[in-house]
Design a protein around this motif. Structure first.
Motif, mmCIF file in Angstrom:
data_model
loop_
_atom_site.group_PDB
_atom_site.id
_atom_site.type_symbol
_atom_site.label_atom_id
_atom_site.label_comp_id
_atom_site.label_asym_id
_atom_site.label_seq_id
_atom_site.Cartn_x
_atom_site.Cartn_y
_atom_site.Cartn_z
ATOM 1 N N LEU A 19 -0.007 -61.703 19.957
ATOM 2 C CA LEU A 19 -0.117 -63.208 19.383
ATOM 3 C C LEU A 19 -1.766 -63.529 19.105
ATOM 4 O O LEU A 19 -1.903 -64.220 18.622
ATOM 5 N N GLY A 20 -2.525 -62.872 20.218
ATOM 6 C CA GLY A 20 -3.972 -63.105 19.917
ATOM 7 C C GLY A 20 -4.491 -62.450 18.677
ATOM 8 O O GLY A 20 -5.356 -63.129 17.891
ATOM 9 N N TYR A 21 -4.022 -61.458 18.309
ATOM 10 C CA TYR A 21 -4.296 -60.754 17.162
ATOM 11 C C TYR A 21 -3.796 -61.516 15.977
ATOM 12 O O TYR A 21 -4.495 -61.639 14.792
ATOM 13 N N ALA A 22 -2.447 -61.901 15.966
ATOM 14 C CA ALA A 22 -2.179 -63.034 15.021
ATOM 15 C C ALA A 22 -2.981 -64.138 14.902
ATOM 16 O O ALA A 22 -3.114 -64.577 13.672
ATOM 17 N N VAL A 23 -3.368 -64.768 15.861
ATOM 18 C CA VAL A 23 -4.204 -65.816 15.861
ATOM 19 C C VAL A 23 -5.533 -65.798 15.125
ATOM 20 O O VAL A 23 -6.061 -66.340 14.219
ATOM 21 N N GLY A 24 -6.407 -64.342 15.467
ATOM 22 C CA GLY A 24 -7.507 -63.881 14.928
ATOM 23 C C GLY A 24 -7.137 -63.614 13.417
ATOM 24 O O GLY A 24 -8.263 -64.076 12.773
ATOM 25 N N LYS A 25 -6.295 -63.153 12.898
ATOM 26 C CA LYS A 25 -6.035 -62.901 11.527
ATOM 27 C C LYS A 25 -5.701 -63.984 10.850
ATOM 28 O O LYS A 25 -6.108 -64.151 9.843
ATOM 29 N N ALA A 26 -5.074 -64.947 11.528
ATOM 30 C CA ALA A 26 -4.879 -66.309 10.563
ATOM 31 C C ALA A 26 -6.142 -66.902 10.514
ATOM 32 O O ALA A 26 -6.184 -67.537 9.638
ATOM 33 N N ALA A 27 -6.919 -67.020 11.325
ATOM 34 C CA ALA A 27 -8.262 -67.492 11.437
ATOM 35 C C ALA A 27 -9.215 -66.853 10.091
ATOM 36 O O ALA A 27 -9.697 -67.723 9.488
ATOM 37 N N PHE A 28 -9.119 -65.786 10.005
ATOM 38 C CA PHE A 28 -9.656 -65.168 8.877
ATOM 39 C C PHE A 28 -9.100 -65.254 7.651
ATOM 40 O O PHE A 28 -9.780 -65.336 6.582
ATOM 41 N N ALA A 29 -7.735 -65.301 7.612
ATOM 42 C CA ALA A 29 -6.989 -65.727 6.394
ATOM 43 C C ALA A 29 -7.369 -67.243 5.679
ATOM 44 O O ALA A 29 -7.581 -67.331 4.788
ATOM 45 N N VAL A 30 -7.417 -68.088 6.759
ATOM 46 C CA VAL A 30 -8.022 -69.507 6.380
ATOM 47 C C VAL A 30 -9.215 -69.458 5.711
ATOM 48 O O VAL A 30 -9.666 -69.924 4.793
ATOM 49 N N GLN A 31 -10.291 -68.548 6.046
ATOM 50 C CA GLN A 31 -11.538 -68.464 5.879
ATOM 51 C C GLN A 31 -11.580 -67.226 4.406
ATOM 52 O O GLN A 31 -12.883 -67.081 3.965
ATOM 53 N N ASP A 32 -10.351 -66.668 4.169
ATOM 54 C CA ASP A 32 -10.300 -65.884 2.935
ATOM 55 C C ASP A 32 -11.268 -64.557 3.153
ATOM 56 O O ASP A 32 -12.090 -64.127 2.304
ATOM 57 N N ARG A 33 -11.253 -64.209 4.430
ATOM 58 C CA ARG A 33 -12.313 -63.006 5.056
ATOM 59 C C ARG A 33 -11.435 -61.716 5.399
ATOM 60 O O ARG A 33 -10.229 -62.133 6.229
ATOM 61 N N LEU A 34 -11.775 -60.700 5.270
ATOM 62 C CA LEU A 34 -11.277 -59.357 5.973
ATOM 63 C C LEU A 34 -11.988 -59.147 7.518
ATOM 64 O O LEU A 34 -13.112 -59.626 7.338
ATOM 65 N N GLY A 35 -11.241 -58.465 8.162
ATOM 66 C CA GLY A 35 -11.854 -58.277 9.584
ATOM 67 C C GLY A 35 -11.252 -58.997 10.567
ATOM 68 O O GLY A 35 -9.956 -59.315 10.408
ATOM 69 N N PHE A 36 -11.731 -59.254 11.720
ATOM 70 C CA PHE A 36 -11.109 -59.627 12.837
ATOM 71 C C PHE A 36 -12.279 -60.467 13.522
ATOM 72 O O PHE A 36 -13.435 -59.922 13.871
ATOM 73 N N PRO A 37 -12.340 -61.513 14.049
ATOM 74 C CA PRO A 37 -13.442 -62.283 15.022
ATOM 75 C C PRO A 37 -13.584 -61.099 16.052
ATOM 76 O O PRO A 37 -12.856 -60.831 16.852
ATOM 77 N N GLY A 38 -15.036 -61.180 16.399
ATOM 78 C CA GLY A 38 -15.457 -60.212 17.320
ATOM 79 C C GLY A 38 -15.543 -58.575 16.841
ATOM 80 O O GLY A 38 -15.916 -57.877 17.686
ATOM 81 N N GLY A 39 -15.054 -58.376 15.669
ATOM 82 C CA GLY A 39 -14.967 -57.042 15.159
ATOM 83 C C GLY A 39 -15.947 -56.723 14.357
ATOM 84 O O GLY A 39 -16.977 -57.543 14.177
ATOM 85 N N PRO A 40 -16.169 -55.477 13.787
ATOM 86 C CA PRO A 40 -17.005 -55.162 12.840
ATOM 87 C C PRO A 40 -17.178 -55.951 11.550
ATOM 88 O O PRO A 40 -16.016 -56.368 11.032
ATOM 89 N N PRO A 41 -18.219 -56.420 10.879
ATOM 90 C CA PRO A 41 -18.150 -57.143 9.923
ATOM 91 C C PRO A 41 -17.576 -56.344 8.602
ATOM 92 O O PRO A 41 -17.947 -55.083 8.514
ATOM 93 N N VAL A 42 -17.023 -56.882 7.686
ATOM 94 C CA VAL A 42 -16.561 -56.296 6.472
ATOM 95 C C VAL A 42 -17.448 -56.618 5.463
ATOM 96 O O VAL A 42 -17.427 -57.736 4.990
ATOM 97 N N SER A 43 -17.950 -55.463 4.619
ATOM 98 C CA SER A 43 -18.904 -56.330 3.487
ATOM 99 C C SER A 43 -18.407 -56.747 2.438
ATOM 100 O O SER A 43 -17.117 -56.460 2.250
#
Length: 147
Positions: A19-43
């Motif tokens: 569920l934490g993974y799902a929340v992190g992915k949803a947060a990045f979906a809203v921002q239209d970004r790939l990756g995961f909060p706290g993970g390596p940046p995606v160029s």
């Protein structure tokens, strides 16, 4: 001797992590970004070369996290006993392979550095995820084994 019910905690912790993974992915979906909060940046170059729109990919990933949480919770609730054991073990095996692949990358990159950008603490998290998943599968297999 422990009762089979005493080993529900790995599935419950794994469900919370899903569920934490799902929340992190949803947060990045809203921002239209790939990756995961706290993970390596995606160029930007990696994002533009990705085969799906970033938001769509992240929403699919968020849905997979919710689905994963539901699945592992089925291993410890009475409703889950209605799912045929071979089907559940097959699906859990697929989950173990998928998490094993992702966790393996986190572990190897976190400890040996293959260039993805995961750090040592991500490697530790990968080991924890792999252990929790393996224990969830093992516990389900033992709990549903016929005497």
């Amino acid at each position: 001797m422990r009762s089979p019910d005493a080993r529900r905690w790995p599935a419950c912790v794994l469900a919370a992590l899903f569920l934490g993974y799902a929340v992190g992915k949803a947060a990045f979906a809203v921002q239209d970004r790939l990756g995961f909060p706290g993970g390596p940046p995606v160029s930007a170059a990696e994002s533009s070369a990705y085969f799906l729109d970033a938001a769509v990919a992240q929403w699919f990933a968020a849905a997979s996290g919710v689905l994963g949480a539901g699945l592992v919770l089925l291993t410890v609730v009475p409703t889950g006993r209605r799912v045929p054991r071979p089907l559940m073990l097959g699906v859990l095996g697929a989950v173990l392979l998928a998490i094993g692949y992702g966790a393996g990358i986190m572990v190897v990159d976190g400890f040996a550095g293959i260039g993805v950008g995961w750090r040592w603490y991500h490697g530790v998290l990968g080991l924890v995820l792999l252990g929790l998943t393996a224990e969830t599968v093992r516990t389900y297999a033992v709990r549903t084994r016929r005497a």
